[in-house]
Design a protein around this motif. Sequence first.
Motif, mmCIF file in Angstrom:
data_model
loop_
_atom_site.group_PDB
_atom_site.id
_atom_site.type_symbol
_atom_site.label_atom_id
_atom_site.label_comp_id
_atom_site.label_asym_id
_atom_site.label_seq_id
_atom_site.Cartn_x
_atom_site.Cartn_y
_atom_site.Cartn_z
ATOM 1 N N LEU A 162 -26.040 -21.584 -7.913
ATOM 2 C CA LEU A 162 -24.724 -21.142 -7.434
ATOM 3 C C LEU A 162 -24.309 -21.783 -6.100
ATOM 4 N N PRO A 163 -25.220 -21.892 -5.110
ATOM 5 C CA PRO A 163 -24.789 -22.504 -3.843
ATOM 6 C C PRO A 163 -24.580 -24.013 -3.935
ATOM 7 N N MET A 164 -25.007 -24.626 -5.027
ATOM 8 C CA MET A 164 -24.861 -26.065 -5.164
ATOM 9 C C MET A 164 -23.402 -26.439 -5.382
ATOM 10 N N ARG A 165 -23.092 -27.705 -5.132
ATOM 11 C CA ARG A 165 -21.711 -28.173 -5.306
ATOM 12 C C ARG A 165 -21.244 -28.007 -6.745
ATOM 13 N N ARG A 166 -22.179 -28.178 -7.672
ATOM 14 C CA ARG A 166 -21.881 -27.997 -9.091
ATOM 15 C C ARG A 166 -22.961 -27.119 -9.702
ATOM 16 N N PRO A 167 -22.615 -25.914 -10.147
ATOM 17 C CA PRO A 167 -23.631 -25.023 -10.721
ATOM 18 C C PRO A 167 -24.117 -25.524 -12.070
ATOM 19 N N LEU A 168 -25.153 -24.898 -12.580
ATOM 20 C CA LEU A 168 -25.811 -25.371 -13.796
ATOM 21 C C LEU A 168 -24.876 -25.398 -14.991
ATOM 22 N N ILE A 169 -24.002 -24.402 -15.136
ATOM 23 C CA ILE A 169 -23.117 -24.356 -16.294
ATOM 24 C C ILE A 169 -22.166 -25.547 -16.309
ATOM 25 N N PHE A 170 -21.859 -26.127 -15.152
ATOM 26 C CA PHE A 170 -21.029 -27.326 -15.125
ATOM 27 C C PHE A 170 -21.659 -28.426 -15.961
ATOM 28 N N TYR A 171 -22.959 -28.650 -15.802
ATOM 29 C CA TYR A 171 -23.628 -29.724 -16.527
ATOM 30 C C TYR A 171 -23.751 -29.407 -18.011
ATOM 31 N N LEU A 172 -23.951 -28.139 -18.343
ATOM 32 C CA LEU A 172 -24.000 -27.755 -19.754
ATOM 33 C C LEU A 172 -22.643 -27.966 -20.412
ATOM 34 N N ALA A 173 -21.576 -27.547 -19.721
ATOM 35 C CA ALA A 173 -20.235 -27.703 -20.278
ATOM 36 C C ALA A 173 -19.850 -29.174 -20.382
ATOM 37 N N ARG A 174 -20.164 -29.966 -19.370
ATOM 38 C CA ARG A 174 -19.807 -31.377 -19.409
ATOM 39 C C ARG A 174 -20.549 -32.106 -20.518
ATOM 40 N N ALA A 175 -21.826 -31.751 -20.737
ATOM 41 C CA ALA A 175 -22.582 -32.383 -21.811
ATOM 42 C C ALA A 175 -21.965 -32.076 -23.164
ATOM 43 N N SER A 176 -21.487 -30.846 -23.349
ATOM 44 C CA SER A 176 -20.848 -30.475 -24.612
ATOM 45 C C SER A 176 -19.542 -31.227 -24.809
ATOM 46 N N VAL A 177 -18.723 -31.306 -23.757
ATOM 47 C CA VAL A 177 -17.448 -32.012 -23.849
ATOM 48 C C VAL A 177 -17.674 -33.501 -24.106
ATOM 49 N N ALA A 178 -18.715 -34.064 -23.505
ATOM 50 C CA ALA A 178 -18.995 -35.487 -23.681
ATOM 51 C C ALA A 178 -19.300 -35.826 -25.134
ATOM 52 N N ARG A 179 -19.874 -34.866 -25.866
ATOM 53 C CA ARG A 179 -20.175 -35.117 -27.274
ATOM 54 C C ARG A 179 -18.978 -34.852 -28.180
ATOM 55 N N GLU A 180 -18.043 -34.066 -27.704
ATOM 56 C CA GLU A 180 -16.913 -33.675 -28.533
ATOM 57 C C GLU A 180 -15.772 -34.680 -28.505
ATOM 58 N N MET A 181 -15.701 -35.510 -27.475
ATOM 59 C CA MET A 181 -14.584 -36.442 -27.368
ATOM 60 C C MET A 181 -15.000 -37.684 -26.592
ATOM 61 N N ALA A 182 -14.347 -38.797 -26.903
ATOM 62 C CA ALA A 182 -14.619 -40.045 -26.188
ATOM 63 C C ALA A 182 -14.149 -39.911 -24.744
ATOM 64 N N GLY A 183 -15.019 -40.312 -23.810
ATOM 65 C CA GLY A 183 -14.683 -40.175 -22.402
ATOM 66 C C GLY A 183 -14.654 -38.741 -21.933
ATOM 67 N N GLY A 184 -15.349 -37.882 -22.668
ATOM 68 C CA GLY A 184 -15.308 -36.456 -22.343
ATOM 69 C C GLY A 184 -15.874 -36.129 -20.978
ATOM 70 N N ALA A 185 -16.945 -36.818 -20.568
ATOM 71 C CA ALA A 185 -17.563 -36.538 -19.270
ATOM 72 C C ALA A 185 -16.599 -36.853 -18.132
ATOM 73 N N ALA A 186 -15.925 -38.009 -18.216
ATOM 74 C CA ALA A 186 -14.974 -38.381 -17.173
ATOM 75 C C ALA A 186 -13.786 -37.421 -17.158
ATOM 76 N N HIS A 187 -13.339 -37.005 -18.346
ATOM 77 C CA HIS A 187 -12.232 -36.054 -18.431
ATOM 78 C C HIS A 187 -12.605 -34.722 -17.787
ATOM 79 N N PHE A 188 -13.818 -34.267 -18.062
ATOM 80 C CA PHE A 188 -14.258 -32.996 -17.495
ATOM 81 C C PHE A 188 -14.405 -33.107 -15.981
ATOM 82 N N ASP A 189 -14.910 -34.241 -15.478
ATOM 83 C CA ASP A 189 -15.012 -34.448 -14.032
ATOM 84 C C ASP A 189 -13.632 -34.403 -13.376
ATOM 85 N N ALA A 190 -12.645 -34.996 -14.065
ATOM 86 C CA ALA A 190 -11.289 -34.988 -13.511
ATOM 87 C C ALA A 190 -10.728 -33.570 -13.457
#
Length: 213
Positions: A102-130
């Motif tokens: 939680l105190p980190m700049r990006r909590p753990l669920i951020f990485y779980l959600a980004r990994a899921s989005v990255a598999r669901e769409m092309a460029g998903g990781a960059a889109h989620f970062d934006a």
Amino acid sequence: MKIRPGLVLELAVNFLLPWLAYRLARPYVGETGALIASAVPPLVWSAIELARFRRVDALSVMVLAGIVLSVAAMALGGSARMLLLRESLISGAIGVVFLLSLPMRRPLIFYLARASVAREMAGGAAHFDALWRERPGLASAMRVMTLVWGSGLTAETALRAWMALTWPVERFLVVSPFIGYGIYGGLALWTLWYRKTMRSRLQDSAPASGVAG
């Protein structure tokens, strides 16, 4: 929610294949060897992800951490109560990791959600970062989800650990599954509701902020 082939493959590699490896290996190498064998599919998957996309699969890391903790807990002893407690330690450790992130700049669920989005769409990781940068509400939602899941998993472990150490083994075996599935089901239903609510809020705020969905 659409079920995509990438998500099905991810779940199969991280849950179905480890279970199959464990069941097939246990008669030949014992419980410890079978647990080690169950770590092979997510480990190979993580290596492939790292080689192809230069990223570590967060779900695989969580599964591997649970297996490692299970093997380590076996070394604490083989009594019935210790084996019951061992099963509770895995979800508890994951809950603690959620809370510590939680105190980190990006909590753990951020990485779980980004990994899921990255598999669901092309460029998903960059889109989620934006989205993370441009919509503060998303960051707040991720932290709330991290807090709720971390607290829920930690509380479930504390309750089951108390039951394992104080209740008769037979009573624990009967009641414990209802406790675990009840808490997990409650967390899952809350997540679906909260995700729908936050998605509506983010869509409503998008025109005002000038961010395209």
